[in-house]
Design a protein around this motif. Structure first.
Motif, PDB file in Angstrom:
ATOM      1  N   ALA A 249       2.768   3.642  -5.866  1.00  0.00           N
ATOM      2  CA  ALA A 249       1.691   4.602  -6.103  1.00  0.00           C
ATOM      3  C   ALA A 249       1.803   5.228  -7.483  1.00  0.00           C
ATOM      4  O   ALA A 249       0.809   5.378  -8.198  1.00  0.00           O
ATOM      5  N   SER A 250       3.023   5.596  -7.888  1.00  0.00           N
ATOM      6  CA  SER A 250       3.200   6.229  -9.199  1.00  0.00           C
ATOM      7  C   SER A 250       2.878   5.256 -10.326  1.00  0.00           C
ATOM      8  O   SER A 250       2.212   5.608 -11.299  1.00  0.00           O
ATOM      9  N   ALA A 251       3.362   4.007 -10.192  1.00  0.00           N
ATOM     10  CA  ALA A 251       3.109   3.010 -11.238  1.00  0.00           C
ATOM     11  C   ALA A 251       1.637   2.640 -11.309  1.00  0.00           C
ATOM     12  O   ALA A 251       1.061   2.521 -12.399  1.00  0.00           O
ATOM     13  N   VAL A 252       1.004   2.477 -10.150  1.00  0.00           N
ATOM     14  CA  VAL A 252      -0.413   2.101 -10.124  1.00  0.00           C
ATOM     15  C   VAL A 252      -1.280   3.238 -10.647  1.00  0.00           C
ATOM     16  O   VAL A 252      -2.270   3.005 -11.355  1.00  0.00           O
ATOM     17  N   ALA A 253      -0.919   4.476 -10.318  1.00  0.00           N
ATOM     18  CA  ALA A 253      -1.691   5.621 -10.811  1.00  0.00           C
ATOM     19  C   ALA A 253      -1.677   5.664 -12.336  1.00  0.00           C
ATOM     20  O   ALA A 253      -2.700   5.951 -12.974  1.00  0.00           O
ATOM     21  N   VAL A 254      -0.519   5.383 -12.918  1.00  0.00           N
ATOM     22  CA  VAL A 254      -0.412   5.356 -14.389  1.00  0.00           C
ATOM     23  C   VAL A 254      -1.284   4.240 -14.954  1.00  0.00           C
ATOM     24  O   VAL A 254      -1.988   4.433 -15.952  1.00  0.00           O
ATOM     25  N   ALA A 255      -1.240   3.069 -14.309  1.00  0.00           N
ATOM     26  CA  ALA A 255      -2.027   1.930 -14.788  1.00  0.00           C
ATOM     27  C   ALA A 255      -3.527   2.190 -14.642  1.00  0.00           C
ATOM     28  O   ALA A 255      -4.314   1.889 -15.544  1.00  0.00           O
ATOM     29  N   VAL A 256      -3.936   2.762 -13.507  1.00  0.00           N
ATOM     30  CA  VAL A 256      -5.356   3.067 -13.294  1.00  0.00           C
ATOM     31  C   VAL A 256      -5.849   4.071 -14.328  1.00  0.00           C
ATOM     32  O   VAL A 256      -7.004   4.009 -14.775  1.00  0.00           O
TER      33      VAL A 256
END
Length: 317
Positions: A249-256
């Protein structure tokens, strides 16, 4: 004046798009359920997103340097379990327990940062190894089960209001302000972007790359520990795998939010939007009765898309 605004909008187009996506998802959810846009549900969505956003601060800094922190799940769980065990259901000693637990997170982050910056261990290997070590200790410490219940004072604090606003959201707003100042107005922020964009050029410009590289992991460790403490108060119970969902979730939030996994591009304001987007995706999928599996699939697809786009950008350099 208009040209200046247009220029700012173009430079932050990916962040703006993330907020537009969040708005679209909110409208879609509202169309599916009449109570989706209610104050109570909107508050719940934002509070849920806040936990992702808090761990996303350190992850944003790590990814700006081209790294990543995979020790977040164990750090979150470790902080929650340690707080629960030390408090043992009593709120009287939280004044020294919470700072000590946050110090635990700082130590974990410092070890990660030193390993990456000074020992030359790849971020994935260093932080994944640290995650495994902490998880092993937690399994021994809890016998693979649950820790003590959260102290009532912490539960009341996390789920209560401060100055008429949710305490969790107020904390998230504070972190957002600090992150924005750090990345947009400070010398360290400029050095961080320089290291992520071109380490060689940054070194030639006099930037102490190793010192700058350590800081994001320390911040990530602190943010994960803080999230663990707050999550304990929110859920009322600590268990060994409570931090697992915050890794992707943390990595995807940064990417999004428009950050590049190659480093040098991104901002925490984008991560804020990314955290809200992920939470709204989960909320919409739940309305369709698709469950956790669909949520994990969507997160994975988003992350793969981010990696693919980053690879394309690398090929164009």
């Amino acid at each position: 004046m208009i040209d200046s605004v247009i220029g700012i909008a173009r430079r932050n187009m990916s962040i703006l798009l993330a907020y537009v996506v969040a708005l679209i998802l909110f409208v879609v959810g509202t169309a599916q359920a009449t109570g989706f846009a209610s104050y109570a549900h909107t508050r719940t969505v934002l509070i849920t997103a806040a936990f992702v956003g808090l761990v996303g601060f350190g992850q944003t800094l790590c990814m700006l340097t081209g790294g990543i922190d995979l020790s977040i799940p164990a750090n979150v769980a470790g902080a929650a379990v340690l707080t629960a065990f030390l408090a043992n259901g009593v709120s009287n000693h939280l004044y020294w327990i919470v700072p000590m637990v946050l110090g635990f997170g700082v130590v974990v982050g410092l070890l990660n940062g030193l390993g990456v910056a000074y020992a030359g261990v790849p971020p994935i290997i260093m932080t994944l190894g640290m995650n495994s070590v902490i998880q092993g200790i937690l399994l021994i410490y809890t016998n693979g089960g649950f820790a003590s219940a959260a102290p009532p004072g912490l539960v009341d604090f996390v789920n209560g209001d401060t100055f008429g606003m949710s305490t969790m959201l107020l904390i998230w707003v504070g972190v957002t302000v600090v992150a924005t100042v750090l990345l947009s107005l400070s010398t360290f922020g400029r050095r961080l972007y320089a290291v992520g964009t071109n380490p060689t050029a940054a070194l030639l410009a006099g930037v102490r790359i190793k010192r700058v590289t350590v800081v994001p992991y320390v911040v990530s460790g602190l943010g994960a520990a803080l999230t663990g403490v707050l999550l304990l108060g929110f859920l009322g119970q600590a268990f060994v795998n409570m931090g697992d969902e915050y890794l992707f979730a943390s990595a995807v939030a940064v990417a999004v939010g428009g950050a590049s996994i190659l480093g040098g591009k991104g901002h925490y304001l984008g991560t804020v939007a990314g955290a809200i987007v992920l939470t709204l995706i989960a909320a919409n999928l739940n309305l369709l009765s698709l469950g956790q599996s669909a949520i994990q699939i969507s997160y994975g697809l988003i992350l793969l898309a981010a990696v693919y786009l980053a690879t394309i950008q690398l090929g164009r350099r």
